[in-house]
Scaffold this active site. Structure first.
Site, PDB file in Angstrom:
ATOM      1  CD  GLU A   1      -3.105  -1.096   1.823  1.00  0.00           C
ATOM      2  OE1 GLU A   1      -3.556   0.052   1.911  1.00  0.00           O
ATOM      3  OE2 GLU A   1      -3.729  -2.107   2.141  1.00  0.00           O
TER       4      GLU A   1
ATOM      5  CB  CYS B   1      -1.638   7.180   1.482  1.00  0.00           C
ATOM      6  SG  CYS B   1      -2.928   6.313   2.377  1.00  0.00           S
TER       7      CYS B   1
HETATM    8  P1  NAD Z   1       8.963   4.675   3.921  1.00  0.00           P
HETATM    9  O1  NAD Z   1       8.804   3.873   2.697  1.00  0.00           O
HETATM   10  O2  NAD Z   1      10.130   5.569   4.033  1.00  0.00           O
HETATM   11  O3  NAD Z   1       9.021   3.723   5.215  1.00  0.00           O
HETATM   12  C1  NAD Z   1       7.965   2.845   5.523  1.00  0.00           C
HETATM   13  C2  NAD Z   1       8.492   1.718   6.407  1.00  0.00           C
HETATM   14  O4  NAD Z   1       9.400   0.911   5.661  1.00  0.00           O
HETATM   15  C3  NAD Z   1       9.271   2.183   7.628  1.00  0.00           C
HETATM   16  O5  NAD Z   1       8.936   1.361   8.723  1.00  0.00           O
HETATM   17  C4  NAD Z   1      10.719   1.975   7.216  1.00  0.00           C
HETATM   18  O6  NAD Z   1      11.617   1.772   8.295  1.00  0.00           O
HETATM   19  C5  NAD Z   1      10.591   0.702   6.402  1.00  0.00           C
HETATM   20  N1  NAD Z   1      11.676   0.444   5.455  1.00  0.00           N
HETATM   21  C6  NAD Z   1      12.553   1.332   4.906  1.00  0.00           C
HETATM   22  N2  NAD Z   1      13.385   0.687   4.041  1.00  0.00           N
HETATM   23  C7  NAD Z   1      13.010  -0.621   4.039  1.00  0.00           C
HETATM   24  C8  NAD Z   1      13.450  -1.774   3.324  1.00  0.00           C
HETATM   25  N3  NAD Z   1      14.449  -1.720   2.434  1.00  0.00           N
HETATM   26  N4  NAD Z   1      12.816  -2.941   3.554  1.00  0.00           N
HETATM   27  C9  NAD Z   1      11.781  -3.020   4.426  1.00  0.00           C
HETATM   28  N5  NAD Z   1      11.326  -1.972   5.139  1.00  0.00           N
HETATM   29  C10 NAD Z   1      11.924  -0.769   4.925  1.00  0.00           C
HETATM   30  O7  NAD Z   1       7.606   5.498   4.079  1.00  0.00           O
HETATM   31  P2  NAD Z   1       7.247   6.584   5.172  1.00  0.00           P
HETATM   32  O8  NAD Z   1       7.970   7.846   4.866  1.00  0.00           O
HETATM   33  O9  NAD Z   1       7.363   5.989   6.526  1.00  0.00           O
HETATM   34  O10 NAD Z   1       5.681   6.802   4.926  1.00  0.00           O
HETATM   35  C11 NAD Z   1       5.176   7.722   4.006  1.00  0.00           C
HETATM   36  C12 NAD Z   1       4.721   7.006   2.765  1.00  0.00           C
HETATM   37  O11 NAD Z   1       3.750   6.019   3.101  1.00  0.00           O
HETATM   38  C13 NAD Z   1       4.019   7.935   1.790  1.00  0.00           C
HETATM   39  O12 NAD Z   1       4.468   7.656   0.488  1.00  0.00           O
HETATM   40  C14 NAD Z   1       2.562   7.562   1.936  1.00  0.00           C
HETATM   41  O13 NAD Z   1       1.763   7.835   0.823  1.00  0.00           O
HETATM   42  C15 NAD Z   1       2.643   6.107   2.223  1.00  0.00           C
HETATM   43  N6  NAD Z   1       1.417   5.612   2.855  1.00  0.00           N
HETATM   44  C16 NAD Z   1       0.582   4.815   2.131  1.00  0.00           C
HETATM   45  C17 NAD Z   1      -0.617   4.376   2.689  1.00  0.00           C
HETATM   46  C18 NAD Z   1      -1.564   3.501   1.916  1.00  0.00           C
HETATM   47  O14 NAD Z   1      -2.454   2.919   2.518  1.00  0.00           O
HETATM   48  N7  NAD Z   1      -1.412   3.382   0.616  1.00  0.00           N
HETATM   49  C19 NAD Z   1      -0.938   4.749   3.990  1.00  0.00           C
HETATM   50  C20 NAD Z   1      -0.061   5.557   4.694  1.00  0.00           C
HETATM   51  C21 NAD Z   1       1.130   5.986   4.118  1.00  0.00           C
END
Ligand code: NAD
Length: 478
Positions: free
Chosen positions: A249, A283
């Protein structure tokens, strides 16, 4: 029960929750958590490495057969007990969320309470889900085993609880890895889940290294990831290499198309709420508005004057309707997009400049006339900025809404029956016509284009996604 450990400076010291106990191993050091309302440290957390992840996954794998063997009824009973324990702590969890990512406390509490209902709904839905399959003949269900649940910072608790109930009700165990930007509230869930057998839920704190180790772990059988497109691609590749089901997501650049025959005041209200709630860090935030030229002036007037209703302030201040952005990097990212659009000829008609610190505040902002290929119109902003583009026809608005890399949700406002049909063709995971929200919460949807992968939704609707169907054929007499 003490929800979290604090010291004399009231800093919160978060811990992992592994196999039913707190765990403070910090092979990657201890990292501060910054309160974005003040710019000051509000707590810290230990950073896990692959060994901590391995302990949590092994505990989850050991707990998995027993958890499945309990059956849906007992799992449901335990989940309802867990939901009650989380509900009793909702105020404290909301205060923690506010401290670590800045949202107003009352809003955080409301979100958390709504999400606890999702846990309860999932627990209750398990009966009909499992018994219906049995009734359907040879179709049976099996859990995937250990699920990895990796979450972002924008709704720290809800991003966990929206899925936790259905993952567990489906018979899986889970290792949660919250965002390093906001791990405090999620860490506090651990002791609240003490009523579940050890290992059924573990919570590992850390950054992308811990997240990657979790996805790569050979005993993880299901991955659910919410976060950015860039990270989602890595997670998907890693899960794909192991042939493990993976739900992604990801980000959005959600559009609202406003027709010429609508109540413009109501349209402006929907745009303001959609664009500015949670400081735009959602999001499904309304980031682009395509408004018909006949009502554009009135719409812009109504939208712009609403900015004054969104009082910006610290999350702890009950008068605040909008908190800060999560950190300085996010504020700079938002401002860069606005500044680039301005340089390219767009009008910033309200907001558009960072507010003085301390803290990472940015005001409700409306920008008109940014070029279609500008970063403000094509890349996720994740801030309180509504980019308005005036269009000559409703059809043009829908066509433009369907452009770009993202297709998470989309919305349209129109009273023309023909245009309702055109709007139904918006290319997104969920389409809302003449209303707010993003559709029925338990309906499955699959985000379009780069906004995600896999048919999933939170709550009871996800039981189907979090179990593996298989068919048992029993022959007649031989
Ligand atoms: P991010 O991708 O930077 O991090 C998300 C999570 O992934 C964190 O826990 C991070 O530590 C982890 N992570 C980072 N690198 C990783 C890897 N290589 N392997 C596995 N895990 C890893 O995102 P963010 O800045 O925390 O959140 C914001 C983003 O989330 C925005 O793009 C937003 O649109 C999206 N979002 C989407 C939804 C949805 O339902 N579609 C909901 C909320 C947020």
């Amino acid at each position: 029960m003490t929800l979290v450990a604090t010291d004399e400076d009231h800093l919160v010291h978060a811990r992992h929750w592994v196999n039913g106990s707190t765990d403070s191993s910090a092979p990657g050091g201890v990292r501060p958590v910054i309160d974005p309302s003040t710019g000051m440290a509000t707590g810290d957390f230990p950073v896990a490495d692959s060994d901590v992840v391995d302990r949590a996954v092994r505990a989850a794998a050991a707990a998995a057969p027993g958890w499945w063997a309990l059956g849906w009824e007992e799992r449901g009973r335990l989940l309802l007990e867990a939901a009650d324990r989380i509900a009793a702590a909702a105020s404290d969890l909301a205060a923690l969320e506010s401290r670590e990512m800045g949202k107003p406390v009352a809003m955080a509490r409301e979100d958390i309470e709504g999400s606890i209902e999702v846990v309860r709904d999932s627990a209750r839905a398990a009966e009909s889900f499992f018994t219906a399959d049995r009734a359907a003949g040879g179709l049976r269900r099996h859990p995937y085993g250990v699920a990895a649940l990796i979450t972002p910072w924008n709704y720290p608790i809800c991003q966990v609880t929206d899925f936790l109930g259905s993952i567990l009700a489906a018979g899986n165990t889970v290792v949660v890895k919250p965002s390093e930007k906001a791990p405090l509230a999620v860490a506090a869930l651990g002791p609240l889940l003490e009523c579940l057998p050890p290992g059924v839920v573990s919570i590992v704190l850390g950054d992308g290294t811990a997240g990657a180790a979790l996805v790569e772990h050979p005993l993880v059988g299901l991955v659910h990831f919410t976060g950015s497109v860039a990270t989602g691609r890595k997670v998907g590749a890693s899960a794909g290499a192991r042939l493990v089901p993976c739900f992604l997501e990801l980000g959005g650049k959600d559009a609202l198309v406003v027709d010429r025959d609508v109540d413009v005041t109501a349209a402006a209200e929907i745009a303001a709420e959609g664009g500015w709630v949670n400081t735009g860090q959602l999001c499904t935030s309304v980031e682009r508005v395509y408004v018909h030229t006949d009502v554009a002036e009135e719409f812009l007037f109504e939208l712009t004057r609403r900015a004054a209703d969104w009082r910006v302030g610290a999350g702890s201040d009950p008068e605040s309707r909008m908190g800060p952005l999560v950190d300085a990097a996010q504020r700079d990212h938002v401002h860069r997009q606005v500044s680039q659009a301005r340089l390219a000829g767009a009008d910033v008609i309200v907001g558009g400049e960072p507010l003085p610190g301390p803290g990472f505040f940015y005001p409700p902002t409306v920008v008109v006339g940014a070029p279609d290929d500008s970063s403000l119109m094509t890349e996720e902003t994740f801030g309180p900025v509504i980019a308005v583009r005036v269009v000559e026809s409703f059809e043009e608005g829908v066509r433009l809404a369907n452009t770009g890399a993202y297709g998470l949700t989309a919305a349209a406002l129109t009273n023309d029956p023909d245009h309702i049909e055109i709007a139904a063709g918006l290319d997104a995971g969920a389409v809302t016509i003449n209303g707010g929200g993003d559709g029925p919460q338990d309906a499955p949807f699959e985000p379009a284009r780069d906004s995600g992968l896999g048919r999933v939704r939170f709550g009871p609707g996800a039981l189907d996604s979090f179990t593996r169907p298989y068919v048992v054929s029993i022959g007649g007499s031989v």
